[in-house]
Design a protein around this motif. Structure first.
Motif, PDB file in Angstrom:
ATOM      1  N   GLU A  91      61.805  16.280  80.795  1.00  0.00           N
ATOM      2  CA  GLU A  91      62.086  16.552  82.220  1.00  0.00           C
ATOM      3  C   GLU A  91      63.258  15.986  82.943  1.00  0.00           C
ATOM      4  OE1 GLU A  91      61.242  17.716  86.221  1.00  0.00           O
ATOM      5  OE2 GLU A  91      60.883  18.620  84.177  1.00  0.00           O
ATOM      6  N   ARG A  94      66.225  17.704  82.119  1.00  0.00           N
ATOM      7  CA  ARG A  94      66.299  18.937  82.784  1.00  0.00           C
ATOM      8  C   ARG A  94      66.955  18.668  84.395  1.00  0.00           C
ATOM      9  NH1 ARG A  94      63.941  21.811  86.954  1.00  0.00           N
ATOM     10  NH2 ARG A  94      62.373  20.007  87.278  1.00  0.00           N
ATOM     11  N   LEU A  95      66.546  17.588  84.942  1.00  0.00           N
ATOM     12  CA  LEU A  95      66.689  17.257  86.226  1.00  0.00           C
ATOM     13  C   LEU A  95      68.310  16.716  86.193  1.00  0.00           C
ATOM     14  CD1 LEU A  95      63.588  15.080  87.575  1.00  0.00           C
ATOM     15  CD2 LEU A  95      64.689  17.375  88.375  1.00  0.00           C
ATOM     16  N   THR A  96      68.868  16.005  85.085  1.00  0.00           N
ATOM     17  CA  THR A  96      70.134  15.819  85.278  1.00  0.00           C
ATOM     18  C   THR A  96      71.064  16.874  85.096  1.00  0.00           C
ATOM     19  OG1 THR A  96      70.140  15.305  82.878  1.00  0.00           O
ATOM     20  CG2 THR A  96      69.630  13.328  84.098  1.00  0.00           C
ATOM     21  N   GLY A  97      70.444  17.530  84.374  1.00  0.00           N
ATOM     22  CA  GLY A  97      71.487  19.120  84.263  1.00  0.00           C
ATOM     23  C   GLY A  97      71.409  19.592  85.623  1.00  0.00           C
ATOM     24  N   VAL A  98      70.385  19.878  86.302  1.00  0.00           N
ATOM     25  CA  VAL A  98      70.190  20.482  87.850  1.00  0.00           C
ATOM     26  C   VAL A  98      71.226  19.758  88.638  1.00  0.00           C
ATOM     27  CG1 VAL A  98      68.831  20.751  89.811  1.00  0.00           C
ATOM     28  CG2 VAL A  98      67.941  21.247  87.323  1.00  0.00           C
ATOM     29  N   TYR A  99      71.268  18.438  88.549  1.00  0.00           N
ATOM     30  CA  TYR A  99      72.104  17.682  89.247  1.00  0.00           C
ATOM     31  C   TYR A  99      73.687  17.795  88.983  1.00  0.00           C
ATOM     32  CZ  TYR A  99      69.222  14.112  92.014  1.00  0.00           C
ATOM     33  OH  TYR A  99      68.353  13.665  92.840  1.00  0.00           O
ATOM     34  N   ALA A 101      74.704  21.019  87.676  1.00  0.00           N
ATOM     35  CA  ALA A 101      75.074  21.845  87.886  1.00  0.00           C
ATOM     36  C   ALA A 101      75.499  22.250  89.580  1.00  0.00           C
ATOM     37  CB  ALA A 101      73.835  22.825  87.505  1.00  0.00           C
ATOM     38  N   ASN A 102      74.479  21.384  90.193  1.00  0.00           N
ATOM     39  CA  ASN A 102      74.770  21.545  91.770  1.00  0.00           C
ATOM     40  C   ASN A 102      76.337  20.933  92.058  1.00  0.00           C
ATOM     41  OD1 ASN A 102      72.614  22.890  92.594  1.00  0.00           O
ATOM     42  ND2 ASN A 102      71.424  20.820  92.818  1.00  0.00           N
ATOM     43  N   ARG A 105      78.615  23.581  90.936  1.00  0.00           N
ATOM     44  CA  ARG A 105      78.416  24.914  91.954  1.00  0.00           C
ATOM     45  C   ARG A 105      79.237  24.643  93.185  1.00  0.00           C
ATOM     46  NH1 ARG A 105      74.423  26.546  95.477  1.00  0.00           N
ATOM     47  NH2 ARG A 105      73.223  24.730  95.189  1.00  0.00           N
TER      48      ARG A 105
END
Length: 460
Positions: A91, A94-99, A101-102, A105
């Protein structure tokens, strides 16, 4: 001077990432450097993984409580620390990847490197020695755990290592009396570890309301955590079998499989080049800032734990957001640190917002107190004797609610909305005329009617 970026952020934790993203959304050219993992302490080895482990530990209570509601388990539940650790790691990844990616972006340039200030507008990336010229700089490097300077301190762990233990110990000593110490003590106890908590103070959670502190300590002891107050670790010695022999300041001694120091954190300012940029710091290493998070150097800002103001992730996020809006959005935002709710995810949870009873006394004001202590409906059919406790501090002159203090299940959820009400200046009369949601624990907040006698209100 030509600048490579409009804002360079040192540290990609919660505050730094929010500032970078908001600044970029306003059209600024933004760079951010992170030497460890994007997401910072909260995401990687703080709030998020901690809460996951806390939730896992509470299943021990749930399995036991189920019997009171007619459930029969076919066999005793089995727990796997390895499985939980691996699920947690997945998890967090996943969260570090979301950070990250944002950030991409919003077209923020991300540098996987330590960054050092060379002057008020220049940042050096230590990974390759390159220099970046920045119109504005934001320091958001957070903090790190510190251990006491005692013999054998290197034999203990901190919260950084506690998330990734290869296996659970049988006996653990946790030194400290703050958020981290209590949350890990409750979590490890429910996962089967025999936990002793040693703290140099008379009560845990300095700065919280005394009644809340007392109630929580009673609950900790009832759940089998050994409390050793008014004492501290003097030294640690290791043995060939891996055990740790602990000597206390009091002269007592004991043996544990693991010693965990949760005795405080300090700002990550060492080696950042603050002197080269002319940035002023306090004696504790924290960066000095004004209400707009601006340092004494006009184009350099700092947010989050590195300033040692209110060391909570949501505060760092709001501070970072405000800096970006002010610099690039034409705003003039100042974060009010006076009404900030917080929760300690011990079991039972405690949560608070506003003044404590002692705060009200120190301010020499006349105030009223309302309290409630009860066994929640959930535990009427279980063996658990856990109590819920609630306390309101009310200005006796204006009727304004000054403080809300809770202990019990979902206190963290309840305090968020209490903070909304307090932020709007709610009075006790506003609470009273709110129709209760029944049956809930939260309804007690709007049904408290009997005042507790306060001797010498507003005085000594």
């Amino acid at each position: 001077m030509d600048f490579d970026v409009d804002l360079f952020v040192i540290g990609a934790g919660s505050g730094g990432v929010r500032a970078a993203r908001i600044a970029a959304s306003h059209g600024a050219r933004v760079g951010v450097a992170e030497e460890y993992r994007i997401g910072g302490t909260c995401v990687v080895r703080g709030c998020v993984p901690k809460k996951l482990l806390v939730l896992a530990s509470r299943f021990a209570d749930a399995f036991d409580d189920a019997a009171g509601y007619g459930w029969t388990l076919p066999k005793a539940p089995e727990f796997s620390w390895t499985a939980l650790r691996e699920a947690k790691d997945k998890e967090i990844a996943r969260l570090t990847g979301v950070y990250e990616a944002n950030l991409h972006r919003f077209k923020v340039q991300v540098y996987q490197s330590r960054a050092i200030l060379r002057d008020a507008h220049t940042v050096e990336l230590t990974s390759d020695g390159s220099l970046i010229k920045a119109r504005n700089i934001l320091v958001a490097t957070g903090g790190h755990p510190v251990a006491p300077h005692i013999p054998g301190a290197e034999l203990a762990i901190s919260s950084n290592e506690a998330f990734d233990l290869p296996q659970l110990p049988s006996r653990m000593l946790i030194a400290g009396g703050g958020y981290i110490a209590l949350e890990f003590a409750c979590m490890f106890r429910r996962l089967g570890v025999h936990v002793t908590l040693v703290h140099r103070g008379e009560k845990v959670l300095r700065g919280f309301d005394d009644d809340l502190r007392d109630e929580l300590m009673l609950s900790l002891a009832a759940e089998g955590i050994t409390l050793k107050m008014n004492d501290a670790v003097a030294s640690i010695e290791g043995a060939a079998d891996g055990e740790k022999s602990v000597s206390y300041v009091s002269g007592d001694s004991d043996t544990f499989d693991l010693v965990f120091f949760a005795t405080g954190r300090t700002p990550n300012t060492s080696g950042l080049g603050l002197d080269a940029a002319g940035i002023a710091v306090r004696d504790d290493g924290a960066i000095l800032v004004d209400d707009h998070s601006r340092t004494n150097v006009p184009n350099i800002f700092a947010v989050g734990d590195v300033t040692n103001r209110v060391n909570l992730t949501p505060v760092a996020i709001r501070e970072g957001h405000a800096v970006a809006d002010n610099l690039f959005g034409g705003m003039n935002r100042v974060l009010d640190h006076s009404v900030v709710a917080t929760a300690v995810f011990s079991t039972p949870e405690i949560a608070t917002v506003g003044l404590t009873e002692q705060d009200a006394r120190d301010q020499m004001m006349a105030f009223d107190i309302y309290t409630a202590k009860f066994r929640s409906l959930k535990h009427v059919l279980t063996r658990r004797q856990e109590r819920t406790f609630m306390k309101l501090i009310v200005d006796a002159t204006t009727d304004k609610v000054l403080g809300v203090h809770l202990m019990g299940e979902d206190s963290g959820e309840m305090i968020q909305l209490a903070a909304v009400a307090m932020g709007m200046g709610a009075t006790k009369a506003d609470f009273d005329r709110t129709v209760a949601v029944h049956p809930t624990a939260a309804e007690e907040l709007v049904t408290l009617r009997e005042r507790v006698h306060v001797p010498n209100p507003g005085g000594a």
